[in-house]
Design a protein around this motif. Structure first.
Motif, PDB file in Angstrom:
ATOM      1  N   MET A   1       0.735  -1.409  -0.007  1.00 26.15           N
ATOM      2  CA  MET A   1      -0.124   0.157  -0.112  1.00 26.15           C
ATOM      3  C   MET A   1       0.849   1.346  -0.078  1.00 26.15           C
ATOM      4  SD  MET A   1      -2.703   1.204   2.799  1.00 26.15           S
ATOM      5  CE  MET A   1      -2.647   3.078   3.298  1.00 26.15           C
ATOM      6  N   ALA A   2       0.414   2.162  -0.685  1.00 29.41           N
ATOM      7  CA  ALA A   2       1.181   3.465  -0.961  1.00 29.41           C
ATOM      8  C   ALA A   2       0.393   4.599  -0.702  1.00 29.41           C
ATOM      9  CB  ALA A   2       1.847   3.559  -2.275  1.00 29.41           C
ATOM     10  N   ASN A   3       1.026   5.598  -0.329  1.00 33.35           N
ATOM     11  CA  ASN A   3       0.027   6.902  -0.279  1.00 33.35           C
ATOM     12  C   ASN A   3       0.538   7.732  -1.391  1.00 33.35           C
ATOM     13  OD1 ASN A   3      -0.805   6.361   2.419  1.00 33.35           O
ATOM     14  ND2 ASN A   3       0.836   7.681   3.435  1.00 33.35           N
ATOM     15  N   ILE A   4      -0.641   8.166  -2.267  1.00 34.81           N
ATOM     16  CA  ILE A   4      -0.379   8.588  -3.618  1.00 34.81           C
ATOM     17  C   ILE A   4      -1.112  10.070  -3.592  1.00 34.81           C
ATOM     18  CG2 ILE A   4      -0.946   8.595  -6.091  1.00 34.81           C
ATOM     19  CD1 ILE A   4      -1.186   5.519  -5.852  1.00 34.81           C
ATOM     20  N   LEU A   5      -0.311  10.960  -3.766  1.00 32.73           N
ATOM     21  CA  LEU A   5      -0.560  12.479  -4.023  1.00 32.73           C
ATOM     22  C   LEU A   5      -1.238  12.598  -5.529  1.00 32.73           C
ATOM     23  CD1 LEU A   5      -1.353  15.442  -3.140  1.00 32.73           C
ATOM     24  CD2 LEU A   5       1.175  15.716  -3.796  1.00 32.73           C
ATOM     25  N   LEU A   6      -2.497  12.850  -5.586  1.00 31.39           N
ATOM     26  CA  LEU A   6      -3.042  13.143  -6.932  1.00 31.39           C
ATOM     27  C   LEU A   6      -3.225  14.414  -7.031  1.00 31.39           C
ATOM     28  CD1 LEU A   6      -4.431  12.375  -9.777  1.00 31.39           C
ATOM     29  CD2 LEU A   6      -6.512  11.614  -8.786  1.00 31.39           C
ATOM     30  N   VAL A   7      -2.527  15.154  -8.116  1.00 31.55           N
ATOM     31  CA  VAL A   7      -2.690  16.579  -8.487  1.00 31.55           C
ATOM     32  C   VAL A   7      -3.565  16.634  -9.698  1.00 31.55           C
ATOM     33  CG1 VAL A   7      -1.599  18.603  -8.960  1.00 31.55           C
ATOM     34  CG2 VAL A   7      -0.387  17.061  -7.357  1.00 31.55           C
ATOM     35  N   SER A   8      -4.544  17.279  -9.521  1.00 30.53           N
ATOM     36  CA  SER A   8      -5.472  17.401 -10.611  1.00 30.53           C
ATOM     37  C   SER A   8      -6.532  18.463 -10.504  1.00 30.53           C
ATOM     38  CB  SER A   8      -6.280  16.078 -11.136  1.00 30.53           C
ATOM     39  OG  SER A   8      -7.211  16.514 -12.274  1.00 30.53           O
ATOM     40  N   GLU A   9      -6.869  19.333 -11.261  1.00 28.62           N
ATOM     41  CA  GLU A   9      -8.158  20.006 -11.148  1.00 28.62           C
ATOM     42  C   GLU A   9      -9.340  19.371 -11.825  1.00 28.62           C
ATOM     43  OE1 GLU A   9      -8.743  23.217  -9.951  1.00 28.62           O
ATOM     44  OE2 GLU A   9      -6.782  23.735  -8.879  1.00 28.62           O
ATOM     45  N   ASN A  10      -9.138  18.514 -12.653  1.00 22.91           N
ATOM     46  CA  ASN A  10     -10.249  17.444 -13.206  1.00 22.91           C
ATOM     47  C   ASN A  10     -10.691  16.801 -12.196  1.00 22.91           C
ATOM     48  OD1 ASN A  10     -11.391  15.930 -14.977  1.00 22.91           O
ATOM     49  ND2 ASN A  10     -10.071  16.635 -16.903  1.00 22.91           N
ATOM     50  N   LYS A  11     -12.128  16.935 -12.326  1.00 23.53           N
ATOM     51  CA  LYS A  11     -13.071  16.172 -11.611  1.00 23.53           C
ATOM     52  C   LYS A  11     -13.865  15.373 -12.305  1.00 23.53           C
ATOM     53  CE  LYS A  11     -11.580  18.650  -7.957  1.00 23.53           C
ATOM     54  NZ  LYS A  11     -10.868  18.429  -7.128  1.00 23.53           N
ATOM     55  N   SER A  12     -13.487  14.898 -13.453  1.00 27.42           N
ATOM     56  CA  SER A  12     -14.113  14.013 -14.567  1.00 27.42           C
ATOM     57  C   SER A  12     -14.166  12.546 -14.006  1.00 27.42           C
ATOM     58  CB  SER A  12     -13.356  13.960 -15.830  1.00 27.42           C
ATOM     59  OG  SER A  12     -12.170  13.110 -15.535  1.00 27.42           O
ATOM     60  N   PHE A  13     -15.105  11.751 -14.647  1.00 30.62           N
ATOM     61  CA  PHE A  13     -15.412  10.595 -14.334  1.00 30.62           C
ATOM     62  C   PHE A  13     -14.214   9.649 -14.571  1.00 30.62           C
ATOM     63  CE2 PHE A  13     -16.455   6.151 -16.117  1.00 30.62           C
ATOM     64  CZ  PHE A  13     -17.167   5.658 -15.070  1.00 30.62           C
ATOM     65  N   ILE A  14     -13.347   9.840 -15.429  1.00 32.75           N
ATOM     66  CA  ILE A  14     -12.155   9.224 -15.589  1.00 32.75           C
ATOM     67  C   ILE A  14     -11.226   9.272 -14.534  1.00 32.75           C
ATOM     68  CG2 ILE A  14      -9.916   9.021 -16.855  1.00 32.75           C
ATOM     69  CD1 ILE A  14     -12.076   7.826 -18.430  1.00 32.75           C
ATOM     70  N   VAL A  15     -11.111  10.436 -13.838  1.00 33.05           N
ATOM     71  CA  VAL A  15     -10.360  10.586 -12.447  1.00 33.05           C
ATOM     72  C   VAL A  15     -10.933   9.726 -11.500  1.00 33.05           C
ATOM     73  CG1 VAL A  15      -9.504  12.623 -10.992  1.00 33.05           C
ATOM     74  CG2 VAL A  15      -9.307  13.088 -13.414  1.00 33.05           C
ATOM     75  N   SER A  16     -12.280  10.159 -10.991  1.00 35.76           N
ATOM     76  CA  SER A  16     -13.070   9.301 -10.104  1.00 35.76           C
ATOM     77  C   SER A  16     -12.751   7.835 -10.223  1.00 35.76           C
ATOM     78  CB  SER A  16     -14.360   9.668 -10.423  1.00 35.76           C
ATOM     79  OG  SER A  16     -14.621  11.161 -10.077  1.00 35.76           O
ATOM     80  N   SER A  17     -12.883   7.322 -11.587  1.00 37.22           N
ATOM     81  CA  SER A  17     -12.596   5.890 -11.660  1.00 37.22           C
ATOM     82  C   SER A  17     -11.128   5.503 -11.480  1.00 37.22           C
ATOM     83  CB  SER A  17     -13.007   5.558 -13.048  1.00 37.22           C
ATOM     84  OG  SER A  17     -14.172   5.957 -13.483  1.00 37.22           O
ATOM     85  N   LEU A  18     -10.203   6.138 -11.785  1.00 33.86           N
ATOM     86  CA  LEU A  18      -8.786   5.767 -11.467  1.00 33.86           C
ATOM     87  C   LEU A  18      -8.510   5.735 -10.018  1.00 33.86           C
ATOM     88  CD1 LEU A  18      -6.114   5.238 -12.671  1.00 33.86           C
ATOM     89  CD2 LEU A  18      -5.653   7.645 -12.676  1.00 33.86           C
ATOM     90  N   VAL A  19      -9.368   6.874  -9.351  1.00 27.85           N
ATOM     91  CA  VAL A  19      -9.019   6.847  -7.619  1.00 27.85           C
ATOM     92  C   VAL A  19      -9.537   5.506  -7.177  1.00 27.85           C
ATOM     93  CG1 VAL A  19      -9.663   7.890  -5.716  1.00 27.85           C
ATOM     94  CG2 VAL A  19      -9.022   9.336  -7.687  1.00 27.85           C
ATOM     95  N   HIS A  20     -10.777   5.227  -7.680  1.00 23.99           N
ATOM     96  CA  HIS A  20     -11.520   4.031  -7.264  1.00 23.99           C
ATOM     97  C   HIS A  20     -10.786   2.686  -7.548  1.00 23.99           C
ATOM     98  CE1 HIS A  20     -14.921   1.299  -6.169  1.00 23.99           C
ATOM     99  NE2 HIS A  20     -14.516   0.726  -7.174  1.00 23.99           N
ATOM    100  N   GLN A  21     -10.265   2.835  -8.506  1.00 21.83           N
ATOM    101  CA  GLN A  21      -9.198   1.628  -9.102  1.00 21.83           C
ATOM    102  C   GLN A  21      -8.218   1.317  -8.103  1.00 21.83           C
ATOM    103  OE1 GLN A  21      -9.776  -0.868 -11.563  1.00 21.83           O
ATOM    104  NE2 GLN A  21      -7.470  -1.770 -11.431  1.00 21.83           N
ATOM    105  N   LEU A  22      -7.473   2.601  -7.803  1.00 19.98           N
ATOM    106  CA  LEU A  22      -6.398   2.484  -7.049  1.00 19.98           C
ATOM    107  C   LEU A  22      -6.527   2.202  -5.425  1.00 19.98           C
ATOM    108  CD1 LEU A  22      -4.463   5.651  -8.523  1.00 19.98           C
ATOM    109  CD2 LEU A  22      -3.758   2.987  -8.754  1.00 19.98           C
ATOM    110  N   GLU A  23      -7.598   2.807  -4.827  1.00 19.76           N
ATOM    111  CA  GLU A  23      -8.253   2.462  -3.593  1.00 19.76           C
ATOM    112  C   GLU A  23      -8.542   1.077  -3.580  1.00 19.76           C
ATOM    113  OE1 GLU A  23      -9.726   6.847  -2.142  1.00 19.76           O
ATOM    114  OE2 GLU A  23     -11.407   5.292  -3.375  1.00 19.76           O
ATOM    115  N   GLU A  24      -8.906   0.117  -4.644  1.00 20.95           N
ATOM    116  CA  GLU A  24      -9.321  -0.994  -4.385  1.00 20.95           C
ATOM    117  C   GLU A  24      -7.950  -1.870  -4.116  1.00 20.95           C
ATOM    118  OE1 GLU A  24     -11.741  -2.368  -7.767  1.00 20.95           O
ATOM    119  OE2 GLU A  24     -13.434  -2.120  -6.783  1.00 20.95           O
ATOM    120  N   GLN A  25      -6.884  -1.500  -4.610  1.00 20.24           N
ATOM    121  CA  GLN A  25      -5.621  -1.904  -4.976  1.00 20.24           C
ATOM    122  C   GLN A  25      -4.844  -1.659  -3.482  1.00 20.24           C
ATOM    123  OE1 GLN A  25      -4.495  -0.332  -8.503  1.00 20.24           O
ATOM    124  NE2 GLN A  25      -4.631  -2.190  -9.672  1.00 20.24           N
ATOM    125  N   GLN A  26      -5.444  -1.083  -2.508  1.00 17.31           N
ATOM    126  CA  GLN A  26      -5.245  -0.813  -1.090  1.00 17.31           C
ATOM    127  C   GLN A  26      -4.405   0.431  -1.106  1.00 17.31           C
ATOM    128  OE1 GLN A  26      -6.850  -2.568   1.142  1.00 17.31           O
ATOM    129  NE2 GLN A  26      -7.637  -3.230  -0.631  1.00 17.31           N
TER     130      GLN A  26
END
Length: 254
Positions: free
Chosen positions: A1-26
């Motif tokens: 498990m790692a702490n990832i800083l995601l830097v983005s002004e974009n709040k799109s579905f793609i960004v949310s999906s990527l966050v969800h995918q990485l959180e599923e990977q702990q």
């Protein structure tokens, strides 16, 4: 498990999906926009910075310089996602060795998430410093391994001969060396280490039970990188080793 800083002004579905995918990977995701002040409020230790680039990102030079400085100071991996021009603009700001992966949009969220996960796992295993512990006491070897193995790769050798055999094929980042051992004591082991060009510069810290002035003088005369007593609290020994590597990191940067 790692702490990832995601830097983005974009709040799109793609960004949310990527966050969800990485959180599923702990992994723990900490999101921030293009404001360095916002990022400074994040106090957790960060293993990776993921920049989801767009035109606003590459226009914020203050942000990019801040992220570059933080990556260098804290030795943080940088991952960049964007179109070709955006990625090139960010690569122009960061030292080449800090940008570990780039992802060209459009992306497949699942594939990118898996690639990031695999990279971070490989990086975590490689980043652990290797410590060779040399002591004729099996109990002491087990104790030291227990104290250090959460943070470091710990290799054990129960004699000077075994240590030299290991060094012939491998290069640790540090040797913790018992001073008092039968047949080949710590002094002789250190002399052999310093006599071999291939590993003569591997740092050595003595770990000994002797604290009297005469013994201390004998050990320090050999000019090791440090001197630790077996009677110290385990937390003190771990702290001293952490401090050694931290000072070494800053010396290499400067």
């Amino acid at each position: 498990m790692a702490n990832i800083l995601l830097v983005s002004e974009n709040k799109s579905f793609i960004v949310s999906s990527l966050v969800h995918q990485l959180e599923e990977q702990q992994h723990q995701i900490m999101q921030a926009g293009n404001n360095p002040s916002e990022i400074e409020k994040i106090k957790e230790e960060i293993q990776a910075i993921l920049i989801y680039a767009d035109e606003s990102t590459i226009g914020e030079m203050k942000l990019l310089v801040y992220l570059k400085d933080r990556a260098i100071e804290e030795d943080i991996s940088v991952l960049v996602m964007g179109d070709k021009e955006q990625i090139e603009a960010i690569e122009a700001v960061f030292p080449e060795q800090f940008i570990k992966k780039t992802f060209l949009r459009p992306i497949n969220v699942k594939e990118v998430g898996e690639a990031i996960d695999m990279y971070l796992k490989d990086e975590a295993s490689q980043q652990k410093k290797k410590i060779l512990v040399v002591d004729d006491s099996g109990a002491m070897l087990r104790n030291v391994k227990g104290w250090l193995e959460d943070k470091y790769q710990v290799i054990l050798a129960n004699s000077g001969a075994m240590a030299i055999k290991y060094l012939a094929m491998n290069r640790p980042d540090l040797i913790l060396l018992d001073y008092e051992m039968p047949i080949c004591d710590g002094k002789q082991v250190l002399e052999m280490i310093r006599a071999e060009t291939e590993f003569s510069d591997v740092p050595v810290i003595f770990l000994t039970g002797k604290s009297d002035r005469e013994s201390v003088m004998k050990v320090t005369a050999l000019k090791p990188e440090g001197y630790l007593l077996k009677t110290m609290e385990p937390s003190q020994i771990v702290h001293a080793i952490d401090e050694f590597f931290e000072k070494k990191k800053w010396k290499n940067i400067n």
